[in-house]
Motif scaffolding. Structure first.
Motif, PDB file in Angstrom:
ATOM      1  N   GLY A   1      39.896  33.761  47.040  1.00  0.00           N
ATOM      2  CA  GLY A   1      40.160  33.748  45.602  1.00  0.00           C
ATOM      3  C   GLY A   1      39.062  34.344  44.749  1.00  0.00           C
ATOM      4  O   GLY A   1      39.337  35.086  43.810  1.00  0.00           O
ATOM      5  N   ARG A   2      37.827  34.019  45.065  1.00  0.00           N
ATOM      6  CA  ARG A   2      36.719  34.552  44.262  1.00  0.00           C
ATOM      7  C   ARG A   2      36.643  36.060  44.381  1.00  0.00           C
ATOM      8  O   ARG A   2      36.334  36.750  43.415  1.00  0.00           O
ATOM      9  CB  ARG A   2      35.401  33.925  44.690  1.00  0.00           C
ATOM     10  CG  ARG A   2      35.305  32.470  44.270  1.00  0.00           C
ATOM     11  CD  ARG A   2      34.015  31.863  44.663  1.00  0.00           C
ATOM     12  NE  ARG A   2      32.914  32.573  44.004  1.00  0.00           N
ATOM     13  CZ  ARG A   2      31.651  32.305  44.216  1.00  0.00           C
ATOM     14  NH1 ARG A   2      31.307  31.383  45.059  1.00  0.00           N
ATOM     15  NH2 ARG A   2      30.713  32.970  43.595  1.00  0.00           N
ATOM     16  N   ARG A   3      36.945  36.573  45.580  1.00  0.00           N
ATOM     17  CA  ARG A   3      36.928  38.017  45.766  1.00  0.00           C
ATOM     18  C   ARG A   3      38.030  38.682  44.953  1.00  0.00           C
ATOM     19  O   ARG A   3      37.818  39.708  44.315  1.00  0.00           O
ATOM     20  CB  ARG A   3      37.109  38.334  47.256  1.00  0.00           C
ATOM     21  CG  ARG A   3      36.307  39.509  47.679  1.00  0.00           C
ATOM     22  CD  ARG A   3      36.370  39.778  49.160  1.00  0.00           C
ATOM     23  NE  ARG A   3      36.364  38.578  49.967  1.00  0.00           N
ATOM     24  CZ  ARG A   3      36.922  38.478  51.153  1.00  0.00           C
ATOM     25  NH1 ARG A   3      37.523  39.523  51.677  1.00  0.00           N
ATOM     26  NH2 ARG A   3      36.876  37.366  51.846  1.00  0.00           N
ATOM     27  N   SER A   4      39.225  38.087  44.955  1.00  0.00           N
ATOM     28  CA  SER A   4      40.323  38.667  44.179  1.00  0.00           C
ATOM     29  C   SER A   4      40.077  38.531  42.683  1.00  0.00           C
ATOM     30  O   SER A   4      40.467  39.389  41.901  1.00  0.00           O
ATOM     31  CB  SER A   4      41.662  38.021  44.575  1.00  0.00           C
ATOM     32  OG  SER A   4      41.674  36.666  44.241  1.00  0.00           O
ATOM     33  N   ALA A   5      39.423  37.457  42.271  1.00  0.00           N
ATOM     34  CA  ALA A   5      39.086  37.287  40.855  1.00  0.00           C
ATOM     35  C   ALA A   5      38.057  38.322  40.422  1.00  0.00           C
ATOM     36  O   ALA A   5      38.123  38.867  39.312  1.00  0.00           O
ATOM     37  CB  ALA A   5      38.569  35.879  40.594  1.00  0.00           C
ATOM     38  N   ALA A   6      37.091  38.614  41.295  1.00  0.00           N
ATOM     39  CA  ALA A   6      36.085  39.617  40.973  1.00  0.00           C
ATOM     40  C   ALA A   6      36.720  41.006  40.905  1.00  0.00           C
ATOM     41  O   ALA A   6      36.371  41.822  40.055  1.00  0.00           O
ATOM     42  CB  ALA A   6      34.964  39.596  42.002  1.00  0.00           C
ATOM     43  N   ALA A   7      37.671  41.278  41.779  1.00  0.00           N
ATOM     44  CA  ALA A   7      38.372  42.567  41.758  1.00  0.00           C
ATOM     45  C   ALA A   7      39.221  42.703  40.501  1.00  0.00           C
ATOM     46  O   ALA A   7      39.340  43.786  39.930  1.00  0.00           O
ATOM     47  CB  ALA A   7      39.230  42.727  42.997  1.00  0.00           C
ATOM     48  N   ALA A   8      39.820  41.601  40.048  1.00  0.00           N
ATOM     49  CA  ALA A   8      40.639  41.633  38.843  1.00  0.00           C
ATOM     50  C   ALA A   8      39.785  41.843  37.590  1.00  0.00           C
ATOM     51  O   ALA A   8      40.265  42.372  36.596  1.00  0.00           O
ATOM     52  CB  ALA A   8      41.431  40.323  38.714  1.00  0.00           C
ATOM     53  N   ALA A   9      38.530  41.458  37.643  1.00  0.00           N
ATOM     54  CA  ALA A   9      37.640  41.606  36.486  1.00  0.00           C
ATOM     55  C   ALA A   9      37.216  43.049  36.278  1.00  0.00           C
ATOM     56  O   ALA A   9      36.858  43.452  35.179  1.00  0.00           O
ATOM     57  CB  ALA A   9      36.401  40.727  36.662  1.00  0.00           C
TER      58      ALA A   9
END
Length: 83
Positions: free
Chosen positions: A74-82
């Motif tokens: 999740g943190r990786r996908s959240a960072a990619a979405a940012a």
């Protein structure tokens, strides 16, 4: 002499039990902190509201697995979405 040895063994057993109780208590605190950190992290992320709800529900329904998945995926996908 036998009474004294039995008393020493009983004292050692109590110390071992107390140490085990402290260790279990620390493990429970670490477990709770892990789940709370994942829950707060998912809600504070830059994901859209729908994904925040999905992650929060996953962490609530499957606490350890949900928190672990949040920190791994999740943190990786959240960072990619940012970006």
């Amino acid at each position: 002499m036998i009474t004294h040895s039995a008393s020493l063994l009983a004292d050692a057993g109590q110390v071992g039990s107390a140490a085990l109780l402290v260790l279990v208590g620390l493990a429970l605190v670490a477990y709770a902190a892990f789940i709370v950190a994942a829950f707060i992290g998912s809600l504070a992320s830059r994901l859209d509201a729908g994904m925040k709800v999905v992650w929060a529900l996953f962490i609530i329904c499957a606490p350890f697995l949900g928190a672990l998945c949040w920190f791994v995926i999740g943190r990786r996908s959240a960072a990619a979405a940012a970006h």
